[in-house]
Design a protein around this motif. Structure first.
Motif, short mmCIF file in Angstrom:
data_model
loop_
_atom_site.label_atom_id
_atom_site.label_comp_id
_atom_site.label_asym_id
_atom_site.label_seq_id
_atom_site.Cartn_x
_atom_site.Cartn_y
_atom_site.Cartn_z
N LYS A 72 13.00 -28.45 -3.90
CA LYS A 72 13.68 -29.15 -2.81
C LYS A 72 13.50 -28.39 -1.50
O LYS A 72 13.32 -27.17 -1.51
CB LYS A 72 15.18 -29.26 -3.11
N VAL A 73 13.55 -29.13 -0.41
CA VAL A 73 13.57 -28.54 0.92
C VAL A 73 14.98 -28.71 1.46
O VAL A 73 15.52 -29.81 1.46
CB VAL A 73 12.53 -29.23 1.85
N ASP A 74 15.56 -27.61 1.91
CA ASP A 74 16.91 -27.63 2.47
C ASP A 74 16.85 -26.91 3.81
O ASP A 74 16.91 -25.68 3.86
CB ASP A 74 17.89 -26.96 1.53
N GLY A 75 16.66 -27.67 4.88
CA GLY A 75 16.49 -27.05 6.20
C GLY A 75 15.20 -26.26 6.24
O GLY A 75 14.12 -26.81 6.02
N ASP A 76 15.30 -24.96 6.47
CA ASP A 76 14.12 -24.09 6.50
C ASP A 76 13.84 -23.42 5.16
O ASP A 76 12.89 -22.64 5.04
CB ASP A 76 14.31 -22.99 7.56
N ASP A 77 14.67 -23.71 4.15
CA ASP A 77 14.55 -23.04 2.85
C ASP A 77 13.88 -23.94 1.82
O ASP A 77 14.01 -25.17 1.87
CB ASP A 77 15.93 -22.66 2.31
N ILE A 78 13.19 -23.30 0.88
CA ILE A 78 12.64 -23.99 -0.28
C ILE A 78 13.49 -23.56 -1.48
O ILE A 78 13.72 -22.37 -1.68
CB ILE A 78 11.17 -23.61 -0.52
N THR A 79 13.96 -24.54 -2.25
CA THR A 79 14.79 -24.24 -3.41
C THR A 79 14.07 -24.67 -4.68
O THR A 79 13.58 -25.79 -4.77
CB THR A 79 16.14 -24.98 -3.31
N LEU A 80 14.01 -23.74 -5.64
CA LEU A 80 13.46 -24.02 -6.96
C LEU A 80 14.62 -24.05 -7.94
O LEU A 80 15.40 -23.10 -8.00
CB LEU A 80 12.46 -22.94 -7.37
N GLU A 81 14.73 -25.13 -8.72
CA GLU A 81 15.78 -25.22 -9.74
C GLU A 81 15.11 -25.32 -11.10
O GLU A 81 14.33 -26.24 -11.34
CB GLU A 81 16.67 -26.43 -9.48
N LEU A 82 15.42 -24.36 -11.96
CA LEU A 82 14.89 -24.33 -13.32
C LEU A 82 16.05 -24.57 -14.26
O LEU A 82 17.04 -23.83 -14.23
CB LEU A 82 14.26 -22.97 -13.63
N GLU A 83 15.94 -25.59 -15.08
CA GLU A 83 17.05 -25.95 -15.96
C GLU A 83 16.58 -25.96 -17.40
O GLU A 83 15.53 -26.50 -17.73
CB GLU A 83 17.61 -27.31 -15.56
N SER A 84 17.37 -25.34 -18.25
CA SER A 84 17.10 -25.32 -19.68
C SER A 84 18.44 -25.39 -20.41
O SER A 84 19.26 -24.46 -20.31
CB SER A 84 16.35 -24.05 -20.07
N GLY A 85 18.69 -26.50 -21.08
CA GLY A 85 19.98 -26.68 -21.74
C GLY A 85 21.10 -26.69 -20.74
O GLY A 85 21.11 -27.46 -19.79
N HIS A 86 22.06 -25.78 -20.92
CA HIS A 86 23.20 -25.68 -20.01
C HIS A 86 22.99 -24.62 -18.93
O HIS A 86 23.91 -24.31 -18.19
CB HIS A 86 24.48 -25.37 -20.79
N THR A 87 21.79 -24.06 -18.87
CA THR A 87 21.49 -23.00 -17.90
C THR A 87 20.68 -23.57 -16.75
O THR A 87 19.67 -24.23 -16.96
CB THR A 87 20.71 -21.86 -18.59
N LYS A 88 21.13 -23.28 -15.53
CA LYS A 88 20.42 -23.75 -14.35
C LYS A 88 20.24 -22.58 -13.38
O LYS A 88 21.19 -22.13 -12.75
CB LYS A 88 21.18 -24.88 -13.67
#
Length: 133
Positions: A72-88
Motif C-alpha cells: 500500500k501507499v500511504d502518503g510518502d510511505d510504502i507499507t508491506l503487510e504480510l499475513e499468516s493465520g492470525h499473525t499480521k
C-alpha cells in the motif's frame, strides 16, 4: 541502529524502528510477528529487505511468500503487510514513495500517485540484492 558500514538490522518481536545509516544495509525479518516495524532511511540504490528466513520457516517458496504481501501507499510511505493465520506483520518504509514514482530518477517507476502500478516489480526491487564494490 546501523553505522557507516554495511549493516544488518533485524525486525524482531515488538514494534521496531530500523535505521541503517550509510552503506548497503539489509533489513531482515526472521519471523512474522503481529507488530508494525518502521524502516526510516531506506535507500533504493543500496538497501534491501531480506525475508528469506520467512520462506525457510514456512516452507513456502519466495514466489508464494511475495504473493501474500499486500503493498500500500500511504502518503510518502510504502507499507508491506504480510499475513499468516492470525499473525499480521506490517513493515512501513518511511518516505520511500519518491524513490519509486519515477520523479527525479532514471529508475523504473512502480507508483503513480497513491497507486502501486506494478506490485511484483516493486517487491522485487525492494528485496533484490544490491551489488557494490
Amino acid at each position: 541502529m546501523g553505522g557507516t558500514g554495511n549493516d544488518i538490522l533485524v525486525g524482531d518481536s515488538g514494534s521496531d524502528i530500523l535505521i541503517g545509516g550509510e552503506g548497503f544495509d539489509t533489513f531482515k525479518w526472521n519471523e512474522l510477528t503481529s507488530h508494525e516495524d518502521h524502516i526510516v532511511d531506506y535507500n533504493r540504490e543500496e538497501d534491501r529487505i531480506d525475508l528469506s528466513e520467512l520462506v525457510t520457516d514456512s516452507g513456502q517458496t519466495m514466489e508464494q511468500l511475495l504473493g501474500t504481501i499486500d503493498v500500500k501507499v500511504d502518503g510518502d510511505d510504502i507499507t508491506l503487510e504480510l499475513e499468516s493465520g492470525h499473525t499480521k506483520q506490517v513493515i512501513v518504509i518511511e518516505d520511500a514513495v519518491g524513490q519509486f514514482n519515477g520523479q527525479g530518477s532514471n529508475q523504473p517507476s512502480y507508483i503513480d500517485g497513491n497507486t502501486v502500478t506494478n506490485e511484483s516489480a516493486l517487491l522485487n526491487d525492494l528485496i533484490s540484492v544490491k551489488f557494490h564494490d
